[in-house]
Design an enzyme around this catalytic site. Structure first.
Site, PDB file in Angstrom:
ATOM      1  N   LYS A  57     -40.692 -20.569  16.429  1.00 37.27           N
ATOM      2  CA  LYS A  57     -40.029 -20.377  15.131  1.00 37.27           C
ATOM      3  C   LYS A  57     -38.562 -20.727  15.258  1.00 37.27           C
ATOM      4  O   LYS A  57     -37.921 -20.396  16.244  1.00 37.27           O
ATOM      5  CB  LYS A  57     -40.194 -18.910  14.709  1.00 37.27           C
ATOM      6  CG  LYS A  57     -39.466 -18.544  13.452  1.00 37.27           C
ATOM      7  CD  LYS A  57     -40.359 -17.792  12.478  1.00 37.27           C
ATOM      8  CE  LYS A  57     -39.767 -17.708  11.094  1.00 37.27           C
ATOM      9  NZ  LYS A  57     -39.342 -18.978  10.519  1.00 37.27           N
ATOM     10  N   LYS A  72     -33.639 -14.794  21.085  1.00 37.20           N
ATOM     11  CA  LYS A  72     -33.533 -13.861  19.947  1.00 37.20           C
ATOM     12  C   LYS A  72     -34.878 -13.203  19.666  1.00 37.20           C
ATOM     13  O   LYS A  72     -34.954 -11.993  19.445  1.00 37.20           O
ATOM     14  CB  LYS A  72     -33.093 -14.613  18.678  1.00 37.20           C
ATOM     15  CG  LYS A  72     -31.626 -14.923  18.641  1.00 37.20           C
ATOM     16  CD  LYS A  72     -31.236 -15.461  17.266  1.00 37.20           C
ATOM     17  CE  LYS A  72     -29.899 -16.165  17.371  1.00 37.20           C
ATOM     18  NZ  LYS A  72     -29.381 -16.638  16.094  1.00 37.20           N
ATOM     19  N   LYS A 127     -36.356 -25.284  17.169  1.00 34.73           N
ATOM     20  CA  LYS A 127     -35.265 -25.682  16.273  1.00 34.73           C
ATOM     21  C   LYS A 127     -35.494 -27.111  15.834  1.00 34.73           C
ATOM     22  O   LYS A 127     -36.088 -27.900  16.571  1.00 34.73           O
ATOM     23  CB  LYS A 127     -33.911 -25.596  16.997  1.00 34.73           C
ATOM     24  CG  LYS A 127     -32.746 -25.418  16.067  1.00 34.73           C
ATOM     25  CD  LYS A 127     -32.688 -23.997  15.557  1.00 34.73           C
ATOM     26  CE  LYS A 127     -31.590 -23.748  14.586  1.00 34.73           C
ATOM     27  NZ  LYS A 127     -31.446 -22.307  14.327  1.00 34.73           N
ATOM     28  N   SER A 180     -37.134 -13.293   8.593  1.00 38.06           N
ATOM     29  CA  SER A 180     -38.026 -14.459   8.489  1.00 38.06           C
ATOM     30  C   SER A 180     -39.431 -14.085   8.985  1.00 38.06           C
ATOM     31  O   SER A 180     -40.435 -14.506   8.415  1.00 38.06           O
ATOM     32  CB  SER A 180     -37.511 -15.613   9.346  1.00 38.06           C
ATOM     33  OG  SER A 180     -36.699 -16.456   8.581  1.00 38.06           O
TER      34      SER A 180
HETATM   35  P1  NAD Z   1     -22.208 -21.536   6.321  1.00 39.83           P
HETATM   36  O1  NAD Z   1     -22.286 -23.025   6.381  1.00 39.83           O
HETATM   37  O2  NAD Z   1     -22.755 -20.819   5.140  1.00 39.83           O
HETATM   38  O3  NAD Z   1     -20.669 -21.056   6.483  1.00 39.83           O
HETATM   39  C1  NAD Z   1     -19.861 -21.471   7.548  1.00 39.83           C
HETATM   40  C2  NAD Z   1     -18.430 -20.963   7.311  1.00 39.83           C
HETATM   41  O4  NAD Z   1     -17.634 -21.370   8.429  1.00 39.83           O
HETATM   42  C3  NAD Z   1     -17.751 -21.579   6.079  1.00 39.83           C
HETATM   43  O5  NAD Z   1     -16.881 -20.645   5.500  1.00 39.83           O
HETATM   44  C4  NAD Z   1     -16.958 -22.749   6.664  1.00 39.83           C
HETATM   45  O6  NAD Z   1     -15.842 -23.126   5.863  1.00 39.83           O
HETATM   46  C5  NAD Z   1     -16.501 -22.122   7.970  1.00 39.83           C
HETATM   47  N1  NAD Z   1     -16.134 -23.112   8.976  1.00 39.83           N
HETATM   48  C6  NAD Z   1     -16.724 -24.311   9.229  1.00 39.83           C
HETATM   49  N2  NAD Z   1     -16.077 -24.946  10.208  1.00 39.83           N
HETATM   50  C7  NAD Z   1     -15.083 -24.115  10.608  1.00 39.83           C
HETATM   51  C8  NAD Z   1     -14.068 -24.200  11.602  1.00 39.83           C
HETATM   52  N3  NAD Z   1     -13.961 -25.256  12.400  1.00 39.83           N
HETATM   53  N4  NAD Z   1     -13.224 -23.150  11.720  1.00 39.83           N
HETATM   54  C9  NAD Z   1     -13.340 -22.062  10.931  1.00 39.83           C
HETATM   55  N5  NAD Z   1     -14.259 -21.934   9.975  1.00 39.83           N
HETATM   56  C10 NAD Z   1     -15.109 -22.955   9.820  1.00 39.83           C
HETATM   57  O7  NAD Z   1     -22.904 -21.049   7.657  1.00 39.83           O
HETATM   58  P2  NAD Z   1     -23.579 -19.629   7.967  1.00 39.83           P
HETATM   59  O8  NAD Z   1     -25.007 -19.687   7.608  1.00 39.83           O
HETATM   60  O9  NAD Z   1     -22.722 -18.530   7.440  1.00 39.83           O
HETATM   61  O10 NAD Z   1     -23.519 -19.648   9.567  1.00 39.83           O
HETATM   62  C11 NAD Z   1     -22.316 -19.338  10.268  1.00 39.83           C
HETATM   63  C12 NAD Z   1     -22.666 -19.136  11.736  1.00 39.83           C
HETATM   64  O11 NAD Z   1     -23.631 -18.075  11.834  1.00 39.83           O
HETATM   65  C13 NAD Z   1     -23.301 -20.358  12.419  1.00 39.83           C
HETATM   66  O12 NAD Z   1     -22.909 -20.364  13.770  1.00 39.83           O
HETATM   67  C14 NAD Z   1     -24.781 -20.069  12.320  1.00 39.83           C
HETATM   68  O13 NAD Z   1     -25.531 -20.758  13.312  1.00 39.83           O
HETATM   69  C15 NAD Z   1     -24.774 -18.570  12.530  1.00 39.83           C
HETATM   70  N6  NAD Z   1     -26.000 -17.928  12.032  1.00 39.83           N
HETATM   71  C16 NAD Z   1     -26.260 -17.908  10.702  1.00 39.83           C
HETATM   72  C17 NAD Z   1     -27.455 -17.333  10.266  1.00 39.83           C
HETATM   73  C18 NAD Z   1     -27.794 -17.254   8.797  1.00 39.83           C
HETATM   74  O14 NAD Z   1     -28.851 -16.689   8.476  1.00 39.83           O
HETATM   75  N7  NAD Z   1     -26.970 -17.762   7.907  1.00 39.83           N
HETATM   76  C19 NAD Z   1     -28.359 -16.781  11.191  1.00 39.83           C
HETATM   77  C20 NAD Z   1     -28.038 -16.802  12.547  1.00 39.83           C
HETATM   78  C21 NAD Z   1     -26.845 -17.388  12.949  1.00 39.83           C
END
Ligand code: NAD
Length: 426
Positions: free
Chosen positions: A82, A106, A118, A360
């Site tokens: 997954k 995880k 992935k 999920s």
């Molecule tokens: P998203 O795309 O919704 O938001 C990303 C945020 O980071 C935005 O505000 C963007 O402007 C900012 N950003 C991008 N580049 C940047 C930089 N260089 N410096 C500072 N800020 C920056 O993404 P998300 O879903 O919120 O995911 C954020 C992180 O969390 C990622 O590493 C992702 O893999 C991890 N994550 C997310 C989820 C989920 O369910 N959304 C689950 C597990 C892990």
């Protein structure tokens, strides 16, 4: 400008390679600490399967564009694999491999009956029309259809993919299989079998482990000063939940800059004004850089943006006593060592952001049984799993005198290693 882009892209590829190398190094160490033989590392250092595909899409101007995509399945000894699918111009094979290993870890940490996977497509969805995105999403499913499915490998959303893309993918798979197959993919719209609570699951999971970490440090979340880097899906909901818990969110940021106010920011206002890519700071003049933000005064930092933000360079200057990694891979290996030596409690990504895959899993279970749970039931189940996972990792870290990242990896690989042995693979 073109040269700058080439340099950025080369740097990104190097970072992805580094992320894969450092992930493997911690997996190796975790297996050694658990006393497993080298053969297990040989098995787990690479995905069992890695499929590269080419996807032709007719663009709006009539031309055919061919996109490259990947699907990595790390290890399916425990059960079907997954993991999400990301649409991003910087996607590389190494990044997808590392992310599939993280998904295995995880799943092991929150004890789900899955291995990790992935997927990714090299593209920029921000430059594509709705119709082109639909063609690409359906083309990807046709291209990887032989290796995915509700009992083989279940995709989900990731960076720049959303519930609409999941809906197209589910529809394409259902058409090919000639039966309605909601369990093929998670993160769907609620009307197509999506789960309540999926959108906020990652932020809720982070909030739960952050509160546990605060308890261990004797810090009251009410009134605690928190900096959240990134204001997208994870960061914005997290800021809201912490604000509602009485914490003072003193700093937030996006890709364009950061806001810091020692008296606390107006989170409801910022939430209201951010766009769908998590951008809000462009509306303000008094911004600082992301780099400056991480060195500002606070009690807790939550990196919720991108990789490699806390490095050997800024780790000695960080003022927080707790760091909770909502983003994947925000802290380098060297920085982890410095933070641990400084007595800063670091809650690692593979634990802190596991709320997303947990809900999920709930979605997949509901699809398989055809019976759906309320948001309250989802929240209670998520809460129990996150608390249990946090405490087992914290206690292992204490008893084995290792940092929480290594303890998390030890718990994350154990079930997969045991399942591989029982199956007679090693
Ligand atoms: P998203 O795309 O919704 O938001 C990303 C945020 O980071 C935005 O505000 C963007 O402007 C900012 N950003 C991008 N580049 C940047 C930089 N260089 N410096 C500072 N800020 C920056 O993404 P998300 O879903 O919120 O995911 C954020 C992180 O969390 C990622 O590493 C992702 O893999 C991890 N994550 C997310 C989820 C989920 O369910 N959304 C689950 C597990 C892990």
């Amino acid at each position: 400008m073109v040269a700058d882009k080439a340099v950025d892209s080369a740097n990104k590829k190097q970072e992805n390679m580094d992320v894969l190398t450092s992930t493997r190094a911690v997996v190796k160490l975790a297996l050694e600490k658990l006393g497993y033989p080298d053969e297990l590392y040989e098995l787990l250092k690479e995905p069992l399967r890695m499929m590269a595909v080419r996807i032709p899409v007719r663009m709006d101007d009539g031309a055919i564009k061919v996109f490259t995509g990947y699907r990595a399945q790390h290890n399916d000894a425990v059960g079907p694999t997954k993991g999400g699918i990301r649409f991003h111009p910087d996607v590389t094979a190494d990044e997808i491999k590392a992310l599939s290993i993280w998904m295995s870890l995880k799943s092991g940490i929150v004890d789900l009956p899955y291995g990790g996977a992935k997927g990714g497509i090299v593209c920029d969805p921000r430059q594509m029309s709705f119709r082109e995105l639909e063609g690409l999403s359906r083309g990807y499913v046709r291209a990887v259809s032989q290796i995915v499915g509700p009992t083989k490998d279940i995709p989900a959303p990731d960076v720049f993919t959303n519930s609409q893309i999941m809906a197209w993918m589910m529809d394409e798979y259902s058409r090919m299989d000639e039966y309605n197959s909601p369990g093929f993919i998670t993160g769907k719209p609620i009307v197509l079998g999506g789960s309540h609570g999926r959108e906020t699951a990652t932020a809720k999971g982070v909030t739960i482990v952050l509160k546990e970490a605060a308890k261990k440090k004797g810090l009251d979340v009410k009134g605690a000063r928190v900096i959240v880097q990134g204001f997208g899906n994870a960061g914005s909901y997290l800021s809201k939940f912490l604000h509602d818990e009485g914490a003072k969110v003193v700093g937030i940021s996006d890709a364009y800059g950061a806001l810091y106010d020692p008296d606390g920011l107006d989170i409801d206002y910022l939430l209201d004004r951010r766009d769908s890519f998590g951008t809000v700071t462009k509306l303000f003049n008094n911004t600082i850089s992301n780099k400056e933000l991480l060195e500002c005064d606070c009690d807790i930092i939550v990196p919720a943006a991108v990789e490699n933000q806390i490095t050997e360079e800024n780790a000695p200057k960080i003022k927080a006593s707790i760091i909770v990694e909502a983003a994947n891979g925000p802290t380098t290996r060297g920085a982890t060592k410095i933070l641990t030596e400084r007595g800063i409690l670091l809650v690692p990504d593979v634990l802190a952001s596991a709320g997303g895959v947990t809900v999920s899993y709930f979605e997949w279970v509901q699809n398989n049984q055809g019976y759906y749970w309320s948001e309250k039931e989802i929240d209670e189940k998520l809460h129990e799993i996150m608390i249990r996972s946090f405490n087992s990792i914290y206690n292992l870290a204490e008893s084995r005198r290792v940092d929480m990242r290594l303890a998390a990896y030890m718990i994350g690989v154990r079930k997969m290693a045991e399942a591989s042995r029982f199956r007679g693979w090693v």
